[in-house]
Design a protein around this motif. Structure first.
Motif, mmCIF file in Angstrom:
data_model
loop_
_atom_site.group_PDB
_atom_site.id
_atom_site.type_symbol
_atom_site.label_atom_id
_atom_site.label_comp_id
_atom_site.label_asym_id
_atom_site.label_seq_id
_atom_site.Cartn_x
_atom_site.Cartn_y
_atom_site.Cartn_z
ATOM 1 N N GLU A 1 -66.410 -21.735 -38.390
ATOM 2 C CA GLU A 1 -65.057 -22.282 -38.447
ATOM 3 C C GLU A 1 -64.153 -21.742 -37.334
ATOM 4 N N LYS A 2 -64.658 -20.824 -36.517
ATOM 5 C CA LYS A 2 -63.820 -20.270 -35.456
ATOM 6 C C LYS A 2 -63.940 -21.042 -34.145
ATOM 7 N N ALA B 1 -60.795 -22.445 -44.949
ATOM 8 C CA ALA B 1 -61.438 -23.340 -43.978
ATOM 9 C C ALA B 1 -62.919 -23.504 -44.287
ATOM 10 N N GLU C 1 -60.354 -23.231 -38.308
ATOM 11 C CA GLU C 1 -59.529 -22.480 -39.251
ATOM 12 C C GLU C 1 -58.050 -22.790 -39.054
ATOM 13 N N SER D 1 -59.421 -18.101 -43.365
ATOM 14 C CA SER D 1 -60.846 -18.218 -43.070
ATOM 15 C C SER D 1 -61.625 -18.695 -44.302
#
Length: 503
Positions: free
Chosen positions: A395-396, A380, A352, A377
C-alpha cells in the motif's frame, strides 16, 4: 509467418512479475484481442512491444525478424503505433498540430501545416475517420479525439496498431462507430492488437483472443469457436457468477429533490435549464444520456463546484444550494469523480494516502495535526483486501503505478467506506473487467439494500438497465423523462429519448 511474436517475455518491477514467460503470436492482418482482469499485465506487455518498457527476458520478432525496440520513437519507425487508454493529446493544439507533432515538415522557414492538413484529410477519408484538421482538440468530442489518436498512428505509416481499452470513455453510438473503424483498418491490411474487458466487442470484431491471468499466459482461442461465457471463465479462472438483481420498490421518502435548476457553464448559457429530479431512499436512480448533455454540469452543481442561477436543491429536507462541498459531505452527500486521474486521486501519493484523501483530517486519522500513520496503513490494507484492489508492492506504492481498473476500485471502495446517505457516481465501472464489474455492481446493490440511495450516471446502457430501479433520461440539460425500470424498457426506447425524441 506471424506479424508479431513475443516469445517468453518476462517483465519485473522489483520482485513483482508483471509478465512471466508470456508467449503471444499475432497473425498478419488479424484483430487479436488481449483479455485479462485488471492488473493481469496486458498493458505492461503492450508497453514492452511499444518500447515504453524493456523486458528482462524474452525475444520480440516482427515479420520473423528479431528486434530490440529501444523506445516509442523506434517502435514508430518499425511500424508500431499505440493508442493509450488516456489519450496523449495537447488540448490547446489543433487536430493537425497534434497529429504531426514530432514529424513537422518545414517550408520557407515555417511548419508546412497546409500540406500536412491535406495528408490528414486524405487519410481520414481513406479510413473513414473524418475529422477537421483545423479544430482545437479542446473543442471536439472524446470520440473525435480517439480518431485523432488513430490518425497519429496512420500518419506515421504504422501497420501494427495497439489499442488499450479504446472504448472505455465512448458512448454507445461512438463504440459502434469505433468497431466499424477497426473493421475498416483490418480491410486495409493493418494488424490490430486490442486490449479490452468488453466481451461483446471481442465477439464482434476479433479473430482470435489471448488470455493473460495474473501475469501469465493462459492460451489463445479462435473467436468463431468460443462464447462470451467461456471467455469470461478463462479470464477470471472460474465460471462467472450470474447475478439477478431485484428491483427496489420500497422507497417513498425523497432524499434529494432538484427543483427547476438552471446553471451556466463557461461555454454555454443555461447548460442546465429547468431541471427537475427526485431521488428516493433505498433506490438506484440511473441517468442515461449522450455525453455532453449536461451530466457533468449536473454533478458539479450537486458538488457545489458550479453555481445555480435559479432553482432549489433539497437534501434530506434541507436547502443546500448555498452551502459548501465539505458541508454537503458532512450531511451525507458523497460524489465520486468521473475522471479518476484528474479529480479522484493524487497519482504520486501512496495508496495509503489516497485511501484517506477525503477524511485524513478527522480524529480517526490525525491527532493535533499529525497523521496516525499506523491507523491509516491498517485501513488502506483492509480497504484493498475488501474491494480487491491489486497492486505490486503493498500500500506504500504510488497510485500511479496501479492499473486503471484498480485505481477505480480504490476510489469506489473509499467512497463506500464513508457510508454516505446518497452516493453519486459517474461511470463507476469504466475500465473494469467483467469480474470487477460484477463486484462493483454487487457493492452498489448491497449499499442500496442497507437503506441508502445511489445516483448512477453511466453511458453504458447495459449498466443502466442492469442496476437502476428507475431511469431518468437527460437531453440538452433537461430531464426529458423518468421511467420505471421493468421488462418493457428497451435500449431502443432509451436511445430515442437520448436523442430528444419523446412520444
Amino acid at each position: 509467418m506471424y506479424a508479431i511474436e513475443m516469445l517468453s517475455i518476462t517483465k519485473k518491477f522489483g520482485d513483482f512479475y508483471a509478465n512471466k514467460d508470456i508467449t503471444i503470436q499475432v497473425k498478419k492482418n488479424e484483430i487479436h484481442a488481449l483479455l485479462g482482469e485488471n492488473g493481469a499485465g496486458k498493458s505492461t506487455l503492450m508497453s514492452v512491444l511499444f518500447g515504453m518498457y524493456h523486458q528482462e527476458e524474452g525475444v520480440i520478432k516482427l515479420n520473423g525478424k528479431e528486434v530490440n525496440i529501444k523506445d516509442p520513437k523506434h517502435a514508430n519507425e518499425l511500424g508500431i503505433g499505440m493508442v493509450h487508454q488516456h489519450f496523449k493529446l495537447i488540448k490547446n493544439f489543433t487536430v493537425a498540430e497534434n497529429i504531426i507533432l514530432g514529424m513537422e515538415e518545414v517550408k520557407g522557414g515555417k511548419i508546412d501545416i497546409e500540406t500536412a492538413s491535406k495528408k490528414i484529410h486524405d487519410l481520414s477519408i481513406k479510413y473513414g475517420l473524418e475529422v477537421n484538421p483545423k479544430a482545437l482538440v479542446s473543442d471536439i468530442t472524446v470520440g473525435m479525439q480517439q480518431r485523432v489518436e488513430i490518425l497519429k498512428m496512420l500518419y506515421r505509416n504504422a501497420d501494427i496498431l495497439i489499442f488499450d481499452e479504446p472504448t472505455a470513455v465512448l458512448t454507445p453510438a461512438e463504440i459502434e462507430e469505433f468497431l466499424t473503424i477497426l473493421k475498416n483498418l483490418k480491410a486495409e491490411g493493418k494488424t490490430i492488437l486490442l486490449i479490452t474487458h468488453k466481451l461483446n466487442e471481442i465477439m464482434a470484431v476479433a479473430d482470435r483472443c489471448s488470455i493473460i491471468r495474473r501475469g501469465e499466459y493462459f492460451g489463445t482461442v479462435e473467436i468463431a469457436e468460443t462464447t462470451k461465457e467461456k471467455l469470461a471463465s478463462l479470464m477470471i479462472g472460474k465460471d462467472l457468477e450470474i447475478i439477478n438483481y431485484e428491483r427496489s420498490i420500497d422507497g417513498v421518502k425523497k432524499i434529494l429533490e432538484v427543483k427547476g435548476v438552471f446553471a451556466d457553464s463557461e461555454e454555454k448559457k443555461n447548460i442546465l435549464h429547468d431541471l427537475n429530479l427526485d431521488i428516493r431512499e433505498k433506490e438506484i436512480l440511473g441517468i442515461a444520456g449522450i455525453d455532453g448533455n449536461g451530466q457533468q454540469q449536473f454533478v458539479e452543481v450537486l458538488n457545489a463546484l458550479l453555481k445555480t442561477t435559479n432553482g432549489e436543491i433539497i437534501f434530506e429536507g434541507k436547502e443546500i444550494s448555498k452551502i459548501s462541498t465539505a458541508k454537503r459531505k458532512e450531511l451525507g452527500l458523497e460524489i465520486i469523480a468521473e475522471d479518476r486521474h484528474k479529480d479522484g486521486l493524487v497519482l504520486d501519493f501512496s495508496i495509503e494516502e489516497n485511501a484517506v484523501l477525503e477524511d485524513y483530517y478527522t480524529a480517526k486519522y490525525s491527532n493535533k495535526g499529525f497523521l496516525r500513520k499506523a491507523t491509516i496503513s491498517k485501513f488502506a490494507k483492509e480497504l484493498c483486501e475488501k474491494y480487491d484492489v491489486r497492486k505490486a508492492g503493498g500500500e506504500k506504492i504510488s497510485a500511479r503505478s496501479m492499473s486503471g481498473g484498480n485505481q477505480q476500485k480504490l476510489i469506489i471502495g473509499r467512497a463506500l467506506e464513508l457510508e454516505p446517505k446518497l452516493l453519486v457516481t459517474t461511470q463507476p465501472t469504466r475500465g473494469l473487467d467483467v469480474g470487477a464489474i460484477n463486484s462493483i455492481h454487487k457493492m452498489l446493490i448491497s449499499y442500496r439494500d442497507k437503506g441508502n440511495s445511489v445516483l448512477l450516471i453511466s453511458y453504458d446502457l447495459d449498466e443502466i438497465l442492469t442496476l437502476s430501479d428507475r431511469i431518468a433520461v437527460i437531453y440538452n440539460g433537461n430531464i426529458i423523462d423518468v421511467l420505471g425500470n421493468d421488462e418493457n424498457v428497451t435500449k431502443e426506447q432509451l436511445g430515442l429519448l437520448m436523442a430528444g425524441v419523446k412520444k
